[in-house]
Enzyme design. Structure first.
Site, PDB file in Angstrom:
ATOM      1  N   GLY A 123       0.807  -1.220   0.000  1.00 26.29           N
ATOM      2  CA  GLY A 123       0.000   0.000   0.000  1.00 26.29           C
ATOM      3  C   GLY A 123       0.838   1.268   0.000  1.00 26.29           C
ATOM      4  O   GLY A 123       0.317   2.365   0.147  1.00 26.29           O
ATOM      5  N   ASP A 173       4.710   0.530 -13.936  1.00 31.65           N
ATOM      6  CA  ASP A 173       5.262  -0.213 -12.798  1.00 31.65           C
ATOM      7  C   ASP A 173       6.037  -1.446 -13.253  1.00 31.65           C
ATOM      8  O   ASP A 173       7.142  -1.719 -12.784  1.00 31.65           O
ATOM      9  CB  ASP A 173       4.136  -0.654 -11.850  1.00 31.65           C
ATOM     10  CG  ASP A 173       3.310   0.527 -11.367  1.00 31.65           C
ATOM     11  OD1 ASP A 173       3.731   1.673 -11.589  1.00 31.65           O
ATOM     12  OD2 ASP A 173       2.243   0.289 -10.776  1.00 31.65           O
TER      13      ASP A 173
END
Ligand code: GLA
Length: 382
Positions: A123, A173
């Protein structure tokens, strides 16, 4: 890379499977600027970091594969012949999704065992998910001689995220994690999927991350919604992606879209320009301009794209009171995770103390502060 963690993961694998594994490091990433531009075919400026996923993996002749998430002390068992998605939010989908996408390409793999762990806080917006996907595809490619190129592997990882995890992410990413270069950030053109490496040496300044330690729910659906808005406005403009639009092009459809959606598309167009300008500022060693662009990015993410949150805004606001910080912004998808800060090295310790206190005072919880080194992309650990 955390060498103690490498030993732990390797020992766990040996203990469970009594066999020597292949060891893989797959890094997380930061992003200097260019947020929510990747799925608009635009520019991003990420770098792989020295935090990531460590995976131990090997073939098995058993009927089932076993994959252990060491940090969660959780295990999944399955056969590669019957792959199906697990419940939403299960970490297993990152692994199973990759297997399914490899199989869709007509490639055959056998069962395998894997143990993985990591030091990217979940997170944190540093993309532990892409790191995990890349470690799986990289490991399976080695074990089963799949002859996949790195470019093919990142598309497999991205599609796993789309089809098994349910997030319609861009390619930033997976690219940064796979293709990272030590001490460099990559100005990536997400249309051509070609990057220009920039050596990062900010002399008296450094990049520092502050983790809010919050991840708000609904962030996945908010992400997918924004992607749909961008795509529908591109369609209206008759272009492939918002990367192809200028601010004046967007004016033409202003009265056909809601003011909120207009601002979102405007943000993307402006953010894409900021990413390109940032690369010029870096070439010129102009950190003041780079910092201003980073602040501009946060402002847009907060007010136009609306993917920030109180905790992130608070951390960015605190930097504005401090002349030693040239720029700060939220990083990654949003709604929690880290801010990235361009800060004078000699001001780091003081700022850490003040900002930690202020954050605790305001939210009753701790933030975490990391300095990161820029690392090579996914690779075998020798
Ligand atoms: C997430 C996604 C990326 C990118 C960023 C926002 O990290 O996985 O593809 O869209 O958000 O820039």
């Amino acid at each position: 890379m955390n060498t103690t963690l490498v030993q732990t993961i390797k020992q766990q694998f040996l203990k469970k499977f009594n066999q020597n594994p292949l060891m893989i490091f797959s890094p997380g990433r930061i992003n200097i600027i260019g947020e929510h531009t990747d799925y608009n075919d635009g520019f991003v400026f990420p770098a792989a970091v020295n935090k990531g996923i460590i995976a131990a993996i090997n073939k098995t002749t058993a009927e089932t594969s076993i994959v252990c998430a060491n940090d969660l002390d959780d295990t999944i068992m399955f056969s590669v012949d019957t792959i199906a998605p697990m419940a939403k939010e299960s970490w297993g989908n990152y692994v199973l999704g990759v297997i399914a996408e490899i199989q869709k390409l007509g490639k055959t793999i056998g069962n395998f065992n894997m143990v993985f762990g990591g030091d990217i806080p979940s997170g944190s917006g540093m993309s532990s998910s892409a790191a995990l996907e890349n470690s799986v595809v990289f490991g399976l490619n080695e074990l089963f001689n799949l002859a996949l190129s790195k470019a093919e592997m990142i598309l497999i990882s991205q599609k796993a995220e789309h089809h098994y995890v349910g997030v319609n992410c861009g390619i930033m990413d997976q690219y940064a994690s796979m293709f990272g270069i030590k001490n460099h950030a990559l100005l990536l053109d997400c249309r051509s999927i070609e990057a220009k490496p920039f050596e990062i040496n900010f002399e008296n300044y450094e990049l520092m991350l502050i983790n809010t330690n919050v991840k708000h729910s609904l962030s996945d659906s908010a992400y997918n919604d924004r992607r749909s808005v961008c795509e529908s406005i591109s369609e209206m403009l008759n272009i492939k992606a918002l990367r192809d639009a200028t601010e004046s092009d967007l004016q033409q459809v202003k009265d056909k879209v809601t003011p909120e959606n207009y601002q979102k598309a405007l943000f993307v167009i402006q953010e894409n320009t900021r990413a390109e300008q940032a690369s010029i500022a870096m070439e010129n060693g102009d950190l003041e301009t780079l910092g201003a662009l980073i602040y501009g990015s946060h402002n847009g993410l907060q007010h136009q794209y609306k993917v920030s949150c109180d905790e992130l805004d608070f951390l960015v606001d605190r930097t504005k009171e401090n002349k030693a910080i040239l720029g700060a912004r939220m990083m990654g998808g949003g709604f929690g995770g880290c801010t990235i800060n361009l800060i004078a090295k000699d001001a780091v310790e003081d700022f850490k103390t003040t900002v930690s206190k202020a954050y605790k005072n305001e939210f009753g919880k701790d933030c975490s502060i990391y300095s990161v080194e820029l690392s090579d992309g996914t690779h075998l650990i020798k």
